[in-house]
Design a protein around this motif. Structure first.
Motif, PDB file in Angstrom:
ATOM      1  N   ASN A 248      23.890 -15.015   5.147  1.00 22.78           N
ATOM      2  CA  ASN A 248      22.600 -14.318   5.007  1.00 22.78           C
ATOM      3  C   ASN A 248      22.359 -13.857   3.565  1.00 22.78           C
ATOM      4  N   ILE A 249      21.983 -14.814   2.772  1.00 22.89           N
ATOM      5  CA  ILE A 249      21.781 -14.576   1.337  1.00 22.89           C
ATOM      6  C   ILE A 249      20.850 -13.396   1.070  1.00 22.89           C
ATOM      7  N   LEU A 250      19.766 -13.312   1.826  1.00 23.03           N
ATOM      8  CA  LEU A 250      18.759 -12.283   1.563  1.00 23.03           C
ATOM      9  C   LEU A 250      19.300 -10.878   1.822  1.00 23.03           C
ATOM     10  N   ARG A 251      20.006 -10.698   2.932  1.00 23.35           N
ATOM     11  CA  ARG A 251      20.536  -9.363   3.240  1.00 23.35           C
ATOM     12  C   ARG A 251      21.580  -8.940   2.214  1.00 23.35           C
ATOM     13  N   LYS A 252      22.423  -9.873   1.810  1.00 24.83           N
ATOM     14  CA  LYS A 252      23.451  -9.542   0.825  1.00 24.83           C
ATOM     15  C   LYS A 252      22.841  -9.268  -0.544  1.00 24.83           C
ATOM     16  N   LYS A 253      21.869 -10.073  -0.918  1.00 24.93           N
ATOM     17  CA  LYS A 253      21.276  -9.948  -2.240  1.00 24.93           C
ATOM     18  C   LYS A 253      20.581  -8.609  -2.424  1.00 24.93           C
ATOM     19  N   PHE A 254      19.908  -8.134  -1.365  1.00 25.32           N
ATOM     20  CA  PHE A 254      19.124  -6.901  -1.479  1.00 25.32           C
ATOM     21  C   PHE A 254      19.712  -5.741  -0.675  1.00 25.32           C
ATOM     22  N   HIS A 255      20.950  -5.909  -0.190  1.00 23.76           N
ATOM     23  CA  HIS A 255      21.687  -4.846   0.501  1.00 23.76           C
ATOM     24  C   HIS A 255      20.857  -4.270   1.655  1.00 23.76           C
ATOM     25  N   LEU A 256      20.380  -5.153   2.509  1.00 24.62           N
ATOM     26  CA  LEU A 256      19.529  -4.742   3.622  1.00 24.62           C
ATOM     27  C   LEU A 256      20.363  -4.458   4.865  1.00 24.62           C
ATOM     28  N   ALA A 257      19.992  -3.426   5.577  1.00 25.32           N
ATOM     29  CA  ALA A 257      20.708  -3.030   6.794  1.00 25.32           C
ATOM     30  C   ALA A 257      20.492  -4.073   7.891  1.00 25.32           C
ATOM     31  N   PRO A 258      21.426  -4.154   8.855  1.00 26.19           N
ATOM     32  CA  PRO A 258      21.315  -5.153   9.921  1.00 26.19           C
ATOM     33  C   PRO A 258      20.041  -5.039  10.748  1.00 26.19           C
ATOM     34  N   ASP A 259      19.494  -3.813  10.887  1.00 27.61           N
ATOM     35  CA  ASP A 259      18.297  -3.651  11.720  1.00 27.61           C
ATOM     36  C   ASP A 259      16.997  -3.877  10.934  1.00 27.61           C
ATOM     37  N   THR A 260      17.103  -4.228   9.665  1.00 20.96           N
ATOM     38  CA  THR A 260      15.914  -4.513   8.863  1.00 20.96           C
ATOM     39  C   THR A 260      15.310  -5.841   9.297  1.00 20.96           C
ATOM     40  N   LYS A 261      13.995  -5.894   9.437  1.00 17.27           N
ATOM     41  CA  LYS A 261      13.294  -7.144   9.769  1.00 17.27           C
ATOM     42  C   LYS A 261      12.748  -7.746   8.471  1.00 17.27           C
TER      43      LYS A 261
ATOM     44  N   LEU B 152       3.439   0.668  -2.963  1.00 20.06           N
ATOM     45  CA  LEU B 152       4.370   0.702  -1.838  1.00 20.06           C
ATOM     46  C   LEU B 152       5.616   1.515  -2.186  1.00 20.06           C
ATOM     47  N   PRO B 153       6.346   1.973  -1.181  1.00 20.55           N
ATOM     48  CA  PRO B 153       7.611   2.666  -1.457  1.00 20.55           C
ATOM     49  C   PRO B 153       8.558   1.750  -2.230  1.00 20.55           C
ATOM     50  N   PRO B 154       9.470   2.334  -3.002  1.00 18.97           N
ATOM     51  CA  PRO B 154      10.396   1.523  -3.816  1.00 18.97           C
ATOM     52  C   PRO B 154      11.215   0.552  -2.962  1.00 18.97           C
ATOM     53  N   ASP B 155      11.422  -0.640  -3.490  1.00 22.74           N
ATOM     54  CA  ASP B 155      12.311  -1.655  -2.900  1.00 22.74           C
ATOM     55  C   ASP B 155      11.840  -2.212  -1.561  1.00 22.74           C
ATOM     56  N   CYS B 156      10.583  -1.972  -1.211  1.00 23.75           N
ATOM     57  CA  CYS B 156      10.072  -2.549   0.041  1.00 23.75           C
ATOM     58  C   CYS B 156       9.724  -4.027  -0.112  1.00 23.75           C
ATOM     59  N   VAL B 157       9.306  -4.396  -1.310  1.00 25.12           N
ATOM     60  CA  VAL B 157       8.981  -5.793  -1.608  1.00 25.12           C
ATOM     61  C   VAL B 157       9.889  -6.279  -2.728  1.00 25.12           C
ATOM     62  N   GLN B 158      10.493  -7.428  -2.512  1.00 30.69           N
ATOM     63  CA  GLN B 158      11.355  -8.028  -3.527  1.00 30.69           C
ATOM     64  C   GLN B 158      10.789  -9.398  -3.902  1.00 30.69           C
ATOM     65  N   VAL B 159      10.831  -9.716  -5.185  1.00 34.49           N
ATOM     66  CA  VAL B 159      10.320 -11.003  -5.659  1.00 34.49           C
ATOM     67  C   VAL B 159      11.465 -11.799  -6.276  1.00 34.49           C
TER      68      VAL B 159
END
Length: 397
Positions: free
Chosen positions: A204-217, A272-279
């Motif tokens: 899961n490249i995206l979750r690792k890259k942006f340190h997203l929690a498992p319940d993040t959609k 938007l709140p910080p880190d909600c959108v990543q490019v």
């Protein structure tokens, strides 16, 4: 069959610098490496990296055309004047040099990639006996277009990438005879490359890259960041959706060559709140499946009439649920329960926001849409039959 494929003046083939049309030509060449169904000659702009890559193709000959000239800027200016005055004239250094090479060979078919204005020039210099097919990837030959009738008349075949484009060509044709020249040859993808495997799911490249929690959609957009792709509308819809579901995160993959449009994107993101959108910038085509695998859903809300939608089909092949608009050829792709279609009207942002929230909250629907999408992609858009289908379309009277 001995055929020439005349590529555009924009990017080289092999597709070392990307490009949707160029990548599709690569798929045809890959088919021929396995099946050897035709003797293929490819005409492309000169490029050192492309020339090096071309050596791996054993069943294709390449003609690299030097397109550099002091006349290019003057010709571009004149072409804009011709177009504005609706004149049937076209000047192109690359095309003129390619014609000189084409004259040295005898081909059963000359296939022109997405350049209708090449057709009349080729017909003039190669004569009536040459069989010329236009492989049309965009909505260039509609009845609203002043040169459509003459281009269709000068072609022996017009191969359209979708039912939508095929219909537009037939509407523009001047006669029943010219209508019969139109045929549909859907775009294809390598469904073996675009598939979800356990390794990509676990990584899961995206979750690792942006340190997203498992319940993040994760909502993913990929492709060119341009106005017609609806990226700004997506961000505005996401802003609304975030108020209803704070677990949503939006990731954009792609580049923009329009500074003014990118500024609008950045302005919308700042609200938007910080880190909600990543490019993420440009991602190599071969690496895309790894990124797509990490998305929970994919949003591709085009606000123009898409002639096909390769990103839609790539998402389908990855068994990902897709939200898109009912524009152009997209309903052909996402029909049969393969995605969610929203109206491309004044309430696009509201409808898109509602769709994001609803699909993010329904894992069963996401799975159902994804499985249907993968099945359709394999059945209808598999690149393994691309070249054989092309030959069949050309040989059918």
């Amino acid at each position: 069959m001995k055929a020439a494929i005349l590529c555009t003046e924009k990017k080289p083939v092999p597709a070392v610098h990307g490009g949707a049309v160029e990548t599709l030509v690569d798929l045809l060449l890959e088919n021929n490496e396995v099946l050897r169904l035709a003797d293929l000659d490819v005409y492309s702009i000169a490029d050192d990296a492309a020339a090096r890559r071309s050596s791996r193709f054993k069943n294709t000959s390449f003609h690299f055309i030097n397109s550099r000239s002091a006349f290019n800027s003057s010709f571009n200016l004149l072409n804009r004047i011709f177009h504005k005055c609706r004149l049937h004239l076209y000047l192109n250094v690359y095309l003129n040099r390619a014609v000189k090479e084409l004259k040295k060979h005898n081909y059963d078919w000359i296939i022109v990639e997405n350049r209708p204005l090449y057709i009349r020039v080729l017909r003039k210099h190669l004569g009536e006996n040459a069989r010329i097919a236009l492989h049309l990837h965009n909505d260039f030959l509609s009845k609203e277009n002043y040169y459509a009738k003459s281009v269709i008349r000068s072609s022996d075949k017009v191969l359209a990438v979708s039912g939508y484009i095929n219909k537009r060509v037939k509407e523009a044709a001047a006669s029943e005879r010219d209508q019969k020249k139109a045929a549909m040859l859907c775009n294809r993808i390598d469904v073996r490359m675009f598939r979800v495997n356990q390794e990509s799911l676990q990584e899961n490249i995206l979750r690792k890259k942006f340190h997203l929690a498992p319940d993040t959609k994760i909502i993913l957009y990929f492709g060119r960041i341009r106005k017609q792709k609806g990226v700004l509308e997506l961000i505005l819809a996401y802003e609304k959706a975030l108020k209803k579901d704070s677990s949503l995160r939006l990731i954009l993959i792609g580049e923009s060559d329009k500074e003014d449009y990118m500024k609008k994107i950045e302005d919308a993101m700042r609200r938007l709140p910080p880190d909600c959108v990543q490019v993420i910038g440009y991602v190599n085509h071969g690496e895309l499946p790894g990124y797509l695998a990490g998305a929970d859903l994919i949003a591709l809300p085009s606000v123009w009439r898409e002639p096909f939608g390769l990103t839609v089909v790539e998402s389908m092949a990855m068994a990902k649920p897709v939200i898109s608009t009912d524009s152009g050829a997209i309903p052909e792709l996402l029909g049969d329960g393969c995605g969610l279609l929203i109206g491309n009207g004044s309430r696009l942002i509201d409808h898109l926001s509602d769709a994001l929230v609803m699909l993010a909250a329904d894992p069963e629907l996401r799975e159902k849409l994804g499985l249907n999408a993968r099945k359709k992609a394999v059945a209808s858009y598999n690149s393994e039959s691309y070249l054989s289908d092309l030959i069949e379309k050309l040989e059918t009277p």
